[in-house]
Design a protein around this motif. Structure first.
Motif, PDB file in Angstrom:
ATOM      1  N   LEU A 288      -0.800   1.055  11.765  1.00 18.17           N
ATOM      2  CA  LEU A 288      -0.526   0.067  10.728  1.00 18.17           C
ATOM      3  C   LEU A 288       0.969  -0.059  10.466  1.00 18.17           C
ATOM      4  O   LEU A 288       1.727   0.853  10.737  1.00 18.17           O
ATOM      5  CB  LEU A 288      -1.221   0.488   9.436  1.00 18.17           C
ATOM      6  CG  LEU A 288      -2.750   0.566   9.508  1.00 18.17           C
ATOM      7  CD1 LEU A 288      -3.300   1.285   8.291  1.00 18.17           C
ATOM      8  CD2 LEU A 288      -3.364  -0.814   9.614  1.00 18.17           C
ATOM      9  N   THR A 289       1.352  -1.191   9.916  1.00 18.77           N
ATOM     10  CA  THR A 289       2.763  -1.366   9.584  1.00 18.77           C
ATOM     11  C   THR A 289       2.903  -1.890   8.154  1.00 18.77           C
ATOM     12  O   THR A 289       2.005  -2.537   7.624  1.00 18.77           O
ATOM     13  CB  THR A 289       3.438  -2.364  10.549  1.00 18.77           C
ATOM     14  OG1 THR A 289       4.814  -2.494  10.188  1.00 18.77           O
ATOM     15  CG2 THR A 289       2.801  -3.743  10.476  1.00 18.77           C
ATOM     16  N   SER A 290       4.040  -1.589   7.550  1.00 18.73           N
ATOM     17  CA  SER A 290       4.341  -2.187   6.254  1.00 18.73           C
ATOM     18  C   SER A 290       5.117  -3.472   6.521  1.00 18.73           C
ATOM     19  O   SER A 290       5.625  -3.682   7.617  1.00 18.73           O
ATOM     20  CB  SER A 290       5.189  -1.239   5.407  1.00 18.73           C
ATOM     21  OG  SER A 290       6.494  -1.167   5.955  1.00 18.73           O
TER      22      SER A 290
ATOM     23  N   ILE B 232       2.134   5.628  -6.072  1.00 16.61           N
ATOM     24  CA  ILE B 232       1.469   5.448  -4.769  1.00 16.61           C
ATOM     25  C   ILE B 232       2.513   5.205  -3.681  1.00 16.61           C
ATOM     26  O   ILE B 232       2.472   5.780  -2.604  1.00 16.61           O
ATOM     27  CB  ILE B 232       0.473   4.271  -4.826  1.00 16.61           C
ATOM     28  CG1 ILE B 232      -0.690   4.618  -5.748  1.00 16.61           C
ATOM     29  CG2 ILE B 232      -0.033   3.901  -3.427  1.00 16.61           C
ATOM     30  CD1 ILE B 232      -1.596   3.461  -6.086  1.00 16.61           C
ATOM     31  N   LYS B 233       3.458   4.340  -4.017  1.00 19.17           N
ATOM     32  CA  LYS B 233       4.500   3.979  -3.061  1.00 19.17           C
ATOM     33  C   LYS B 233       5.251   5.214  -2.558  1.00 19.17           C
ATOM     34  O   LYS B 233       5.654   5.275  -1.409  1.00 19.17           O
ATOM     35  CB  LYS B 233       5.474   3.040  -3.779  1.00 19.17           C
ATOM     36  CG  LYS B 233       6.219   2.113  -2.872  1.00 19.17           C
ATOM     37  CD  LYS B 233       7.034   1.133  -3.690  1.00 19.17           C
ATOM     38  CE  LYS B 233       8.417   1.697  -3.969  1.00 19.17           C
ATOM     39  NZ  LYS B 233       9.247   0.730  -4.723  1.00 19.17           N
ATOM     40  N   ARG B 234       5.400   6.183  -3.433  1.00 21.76           N
ATOM     41  CA  ARG B 234       6.188   7.365  -3.076  1.00 21.76           C
ATOM     42  C   ARG B 234       5.367   8.550  -2.581  1.00 21.76           C
ATOM     43  O   ARG B 234       5.900   9.643  -2.405  1.00 21.76           O
ATOM     44  CB  ARG B 234       7.011   7.806  -4.286  1.00 21.76           C
ATOM     45  CG  ARG B 234       8.063   6.790  -4.635  1.00 21.76           C
ATOM     46  CD  ARG B 234       9.082   7.339  -5.621  1.00 21.76           C
ATOM     47  NE  ARG B 234       9.646   6.238  -6.350  1.00 21.76           N
ATOM     48  CZ  ARG B 234       9.325   5.916  -7.599  1.00 21.76           C
ATOM     49  NH1 ARG B 234       8.470   6.647  -8.277  1.00 21.76           N
ATOM     50  NH2 ARG B 234       9.877   4.871  -8.188  1.00 21.76           N
ATOM     51  N   LEU B 235       4.083   8.357  -2.355  1.00 23.58           N
ATOM     52  CA  LEU B 235       3.272   9.469  -1.838  1.00 23.58           C
ATOM     53  C   LEU B 235       3.809   9.907  -0.472  1.00 23.58           C
ATOM     54  O   LEU B 235       4.330   9.070   0.279  1.00 23.58           O
ATOM     55  CB  LEU B 235       1.823   9.009  -1.668  1.00 23.58           C
ATOM     56  CG  LEU B 235       0.969   8.874  -2.927  1.00 23.58           C
ATOM     57  CD1 LEU B 235      -0.394   8.291  -2.569  1.00 23.58           C
ATOM     58  CD2 LEU B 235       0.805  10.207  -3.632  1.00 23.58           C
ATOM     59  N   ASP B 236       3.647  11.193  -0.157  1.00 17.96           N
ATOM     60  CA  ASP B 236       4.092  11.607   1.181  1.00 17.96           C
ATOM     61  C   ASP B 236       3.177  10.980   2.239  1.00 17.96           C
ATOM     62  O   ASP B 236       2.101  10.477   1.916  1.00 17.96           O
ATOM     63  CB  ASP B 236       4.148  13.126   1.306  1.00 17.96           C
ATOM     64  CG  ASP B 236       2.780  13.770   1.162  1.00 17.96           C
ATOM     65  OD1 ASP B 236       1.789  13.177   1.609  1.00 17.96           O
ATOM     66  OD2 ASP B 236       2.704  14.865   0.566  1.00 17.96           O
ATOM     67  N   LYS B 237       3.607  11.034   3.488  1.00 14.32           N
ATOM     68  CA  LYS B 237       2.923  10.267   4.536  1.00 14.32           C
ATOM     69  C   LYS B 237       1.426  10.596   4.629  1.00 14.32           C
ATOM     70  O   LYS B 237       0.587   9.710   4.696  1.00 14.32           O
ATOM     71  CB  LYS B 237       3.617  10.510   5.884  1.00 14.32           C
ATOM     72  CG  LYS B 237       2.845   9.941   7.043  1.00 14.32           C
ATOM     73  CD  LYS B 237       3.725   9.377   8.123  1.00 14.32           C
ATOM     74  CE  LYS B 237       2.912   8.902   9.324  1.00 14.32           C
ATOM     75  NZ  LYS B 237       1.715   8.116   9.024  1.00 14.32           N
TER      76      LYS B 237
ATOM     77  N   ASP C  34      -1.361   7.835   3.865  1.00 12.27           N
ATOM     78  CA  ASP C  34      -2.309   7.375   4.887  1.00 12.27           C
ATOM     79  C   ASP C  34      -3.745   7.431   4.379  1.00 12.27           C
ATOM     80  O   ASP C  34      -4.540   6.528   4.630  1.00 12.27           O
ATOM     81  CB  ASP C  34      -2.168   8.206   6.163  1.00 12.27           C
ATOM     82  CG  ASP C  34      -0.873   7.873   6.902  1.00 12.27           C
ATOM     83  OD1 ASP C  34      -0.220   6.877   6.522  1.00 12.27           O
ATOM     84  OD2 ASP C  34      -0.511   8.603   7.843  1.00 12.27           O
ATOM     85  N   ILE C  35      -4.063   8.514   3.678  1.00 12.08           N
ATOM     86  CA  ILE C  35      -5.411   8.620   3.109  1.00 12.08           C
ATOM     87  C   ILE C  35      -5.614   7.491   2.104  1.00 12.08           C
ATOM     88  O   ILE C  35      -6.641   6.815   2.084  1.00 12.08           O
ATOM     89  CB  ILE C  35      -5.623   9.981   2.401  1.00 12.08           C
ATOM     90  CG1 ILE C  35      -5.515  11.119   3.423  1.00 12.08           C
ATOM     91  CG2 ILE C  35      -6.960  10.006   1.682  1.00 12.08           C
ATOM     92  CD1 ILE C  35      -5.627  12.503   2.831  1.00 12.08           C
TER      93      ILE C  35
ATOM     94  N   ILE D 293       3.271  -1.837  -0.718  1.00 11.58           N
ATOM     95  CA  ILE D 293       2.268  -0.805  -0.411  1.00 11.58           C
ATOM     96  C   ILE D 293       1.314  -1.226   0.713  1.00 11.58           C
ATOM     97  O   ILE D 293       0.958  -0.427   1.563  1.00 11.58           O
ATOM     98  CB  ILE D 293       1.455  -0.477  -1.689  1.00 11.58           C
ATOM     99  CG1 ILE D 293       2.371   0.148  -2.745  1.00 11.58           C
ATOM    100  CG2 ILE D 293       0.286   0.439  -1.374  1.00 11.58           C
ATOM    101  CD1 ILE D 293       1.723   0.322  -4.097  1.00 11.58           C
ATOM    102  N   VAL D 294       0.924  -2.478   0.732  1.00 12.23           N
ATOM    103  CA  VAL D 294      -0.119  -2.928   1.660  1.00 12.23           C
ATOM    104  C   VAL D 294       0.283  -2.682   3.114  1.00 12.23           C
ATOM    105  O   VAL D 294       1.469  -2.646   3.456  1.00 12.23           O
ATOM    106  CB  VAL D 294      -0.440  -4.425   1.424  1.00 12.23           C
ATOM    107  CG1 VAL D 294       0.641  -5.326   1.978  1.00 12.23           C
ATOM    108  CG2 VAL D 294      -1.797  -4.793   2.003  1.00 12.23           C
ATOM    109  N   ARG D 295      -0.710  -2.440   3.969  1.00 13.18           N
ATOM    110  CA  ARG D 295      -0.459  -2.211   5.391  1.00 13.18           C
ATOM    111  C   ARG D 295      -1.307  -3.162   6.225  1.00 13.18           C
ATOM    112  O   ARG D 295      -2.422  -3.500   5.852  1.00 13.18           O
ATOM    113  CB  ARG D 295      -0.810  -0.762   5.775  1.00 13.18           C
ATOM    114  CG  ARG D 295       0.108   0.281   5.124  1.00 13.18           C
ATOM    115  CD  ARG D 295       1.522   0.198   5.682  1.00 13.18           C
ATOM    116  NE  ARG D 295       2.409   1.236   5.189  1.00 13.18           N
ATOM    117  CZ  ARG D 295       3.220   1.104   4.138  1.00 13.18           C
ATOM    118  NH1 ARG D 295       3.227  -0.013   3.434  1.00 13.18           N
ATOM    119  NH2 ARG D 295       4.028   2.088   3.784  1.00 13.18           N
ATOM    120  N   TYR D 296      -0.736  -3.562   7.392  1.00 12.25           N
ATOM    121  CA  TYR D 296      -1.466  -4.438   8.305  1.00 12.25           C
ATOM    122  C   TYR D 296      -1.363  -3.921   9.724  1.00 12.25           C
ATOM    123  O   TYR D 296      -0.423  -3.220  10.077  1.00 12.25           O
ATOM    124  CB  TYR D 296      -0.886  -5.856   8.252  1.00 12.25           C
ATOM    125  CG  TYR D 296      -1.186  -6.596   6.975  1.00 12.25           C
ATOM    126  CD1 TYR D 296      -2.468  -7.079   6.727  1.00 12.25           C
ATOM    127  CD2 TYR D 296      -0.193  -6.805   6.009  1.00 12.25           C
ATOM    128  CE1 TYR D 296      -2.755  -7.765   5.549  1.00 12.25           C
ATOM    129  CE2 TYR D 296      -0.476  -7.482   4.827  1.00 12.25           C
ATOM    130  CZ  TYR D 296      -1.754  -7.963   4.604  1.00 12.25           C
ATOM    131  OH  TYR D 296      -2.042  -8.630   3.441  1.00 12.25           O
TER     132      TYR D 296
END
Ligand code: ADP
Length: 622
Positions: A408-410, A361-366, A370-371, A397-400
């Motif tokens: 959103l930001t990591s 998941i961490k390495r998924l493309d942008k 995002d999805i 992984i989480v975004r806020y």
């Protein structure tokens, strides 16, 4: 023979299917093969483990029979079969929580065509046959039982069930095709559909049909029986041999999704622990993941033999959106459910799988990432709170949302933006509430803005309130709830405050007297910019640090002792200091308290009194 009324929801669903404008009618075959596959899986397990069935000479197969004269197609399996009760339960009522939600969704947008995503998200399974059939018969006999039954339905409000004769266990689904569904009588059309959707289910699918041939100048009818799929378990094949489309169709067939998956992770582990796993992440979160009775998405196999699809913790609960297969070489076939939960081998596979999935998941493309976040950020938060082993990975992984950026930001990005600022304490600031707009304009944020400090905006109160305090720190940066601490101050600020405190002493004492029990204390402040006042919890009170505990235990949050702070630089407060009008000071005191609460999204107790006071003050101003 007995007649039954369909459950209301089923009736609605059938009606919808029969008149559906949905163009992709061929999927009825995928649904039937998928059911046959499950039935074979279940009997396969009994055949290997149950004394009663061990000696049966059995080879699993699925047969599709086309009959042009009769205008019918039949799909049969020699799997577990159903008894009378199963038939009525499984085909007459809706057990699946998703289907009900599906209908509710449809009721909301009546004129909309049933689009494929909608169907896909809920999976209507067997009932899709009514897109192509006028009449459906299901003839079935449950393994180990004597009686066989036939279910008959024409897709109206009723169905019939009667006893019939059938030699062996298994199920035949017979469809009398609609006028506009004749294409499904063509062998090539069927071969094409099966190749597309079911090439790699582990059981053999045969096509049976009649063909006219010429022999010695004479026309003759020949009965054909052809094997039309590969019948190899997809997940057991070497990765290099599998095409993307094959992964995708296998996913659609096995989990009844109409949409392509977002991504998949295929692992073949060899060495001390031998297993194969194939995990998928759906593009849309399955409809039932926030329900207690959600259907587990991961199936367990042992050496290609299906064991269970009803075990919720093959992966941790927060990964309940993952669909997939775990196939172990080392587990015993007759493993019981109780044993599953304590089994060391399985625990190791689970642990390795979680790491693998999270890293993927961490390495998924942008675009994909995002999805993912849009659909699953909440569950990642759930993981942060429950999966201590993988907390760091989950925090990556989480975004806020944030006061410093749009979208959103990591946490890594937050640290990157903040780390080089002068005298910057290694602290990640956050504020929690349920309204993004209120949070962004909260008076509590002002001193941070003033000092150019970024604050995370956590507007999913329900979950953030539990998760954020449990984070405590990330990569050496402390997590700090800005409503719990003194705001940032410079040396000059402190000096200035000392003077202000003296200057405003009389006013703060007076207002504290007026407000009495409503506040813990009243202070003057120089931390605010625009707001005349704000309220902060008294961080020295033990209740404050305990409030999250109450929440986690599912109890009502206790009312917090609040300190009212007055903005010394605000014209209103300056005026108040000079005023001799006791009535005006009294009304203002209450309004300053209540409006500060409102600005921070807190509850104001006496709303009527509040609005009366505001009106009164407005009148004076005129
Ligand atoms: P799903 O397969 O998603 O559970 P379906 O509507 O396709 O939903 O089927 C409902 C249930 O009917 C299945 O869960 C299964 O218990 C039973 N069933 C359907 N087809 C068969 C079959 N060929 N053999 C045995 N049971 C079946």
């Amino acid at each position: 023979m007995a007649k039954y009324q369909y459950q209301t929801e089923v009736g609605q669903l059938l009606n919808l299917m029969a008149h559906s404008l949905y163009s992709n009618k061929e999927i009825f075959l995928r649904e039937l093969i998928s059911n046959a596959n499950d039935a074979l899986d279940k009997f396969n397990y009994l055949h290997l483990t149950d004394e009663k069935f061990k000696n049966e000479d059995w080879s699993p197969e699925i047969n599709i029979k086309l009959d042009k004269e009769d205008n019918s197609i039949a799909v049969s399996d020699n799997g577990i079969g159903m008894n009378e009760e199963d038939l009525i339960q499984n085909l007459g009522t809706i057990a699946k929580s998703g289907t009900k939600a599906f209908l509710e969704e449809l009721a909301k947008n009546k004129d909309k065509k049933i689009d494929s995503n909608l169907i896909g998200q809920f999976g209507v399974g067997f009932y899709s046959v009514f897109m192509v059939a006028d009449v459906v018969e299901v003839i079935t006999k449950k393994a180990g039982e004597d009686k066989a039954y036939k279910f008959i339905s024409d897709g109206s409000g009723e169905f019939e069930v009667k006893e019939v004769i059938k030699d062996s266990h298994g199920t035949v689904v017979y469809l009398k095709l609609k006028e506009d569904a004749k294409e499904f009588l063509e062998p090539n059309r069927i071969k094409e559909i099966v190749k597309k959707y079911s090439n790699h289910i582990p059981y053999k699918i045969y096509l049976n049909y009649k063909e006219e041939i010429e022999e010695d100048g004479k026309k003759k009818i020949e009965n054909k029986k052809e094997l039309i799929n590969e019948a190899t378990a997809l997940w057991a094949l070497p990765k290099g041999e599998i095409k993307d489309e094959e992964y995708i169709e296998f996913y659609k067939t096995t989990w009844g999704d109409f949409e392509e998956p977002l991504t998949w992770i295929h692992t073949i582990a060899e060495g001390s622990l031998e297993y194969k796993t194939l995990f998928y992440i759906p593009k849309h979160a399955p409809a039932d993941i926030y329900r207690a009775d959600f259907k587990p998405g991961v199936k367990l196999y042992v050496k290609r033999v299906f064991i269970t699809d009803n075990e919720k913790e093959l992966l941790p609960l927060y990964l309940r959106f993952v669909r997939g297969i775990i196939d172990s070489e080392d587990l015993p076939l007759n493993i019981s459910r109780e044993m599953l939960q304590e089994n060391r081998i399985l625990a190791n596979i689970k642990q390795a799988s979680v790491k693998k999935i999270l890293n993927h998941i961490k390495r998924l493309d942008k675009e994909k990432f995002d999805i993912f976040i849009k659909e699953y950020n909440k569950l990642i938060k759930e993981g942060i709170y429950t999966d201590l082993t993988n907390k760091e990975l989950l925090l990556e992984i989480v975004r806020y949302k944030s006061s410093a950026v749009e979208g959103l930001t990591s946490l890594d990005e937050y640290i990157e933006r903040e780390k080089d600022k002068e005298n910057r304490k290694k602290e990640i600031y956050y504020i929690i509430g349920d309204d993004e707009n209120i949070l962004r304009h909260s008076p509590l944020l002002e001193p941070y803005k003033k000092n150019n400090l970024e604050v995370l905006i956590m507007d999913d109160k329900e979950i953030d309130e539990i998760v954020a305090p449990s984070i405590t720190e990330y990569k050496g940066w402390k997590f700090v709830d800005i409503s719990m601490v003194e705001p940032p101050k410079t040396k000059e600020d402190e000096k200035e405050l000392e003077t202000l405190e003296k200057e405003y002493k009389e006013l703060t004492i007076k207002i504290k007297d007026i407000l009495g029990e409503n506040v813990k204390d009243v202070k003057v402040t120089n931390r605010l910019e625009e707001s005349p006042s704000c309220v902060v919890p008294d961080s020295s009170d033990p209740m404050v640090s305990m409030r999250h505990m109450f929440k986690m235990m599912g109890q009502e949050e206790p009312e917090l002792p609040l300190i009212l702070e007055l903005n010394a630089k605000h014209p209103l407060i300056k005026k108040l200091k000079e005023s001799k009008d006791e009535e005006f000071i009294k009304d203002s005191a209450y309004i300053l308290l209540d409006s500060a609460k409102l600005a921070e999204g807190l509850e104001v107790k006496d709303k009527v009194e509040f609005s009366k006071r505001v009106t009164k003050l407005l009148n004076r101003a005129l």
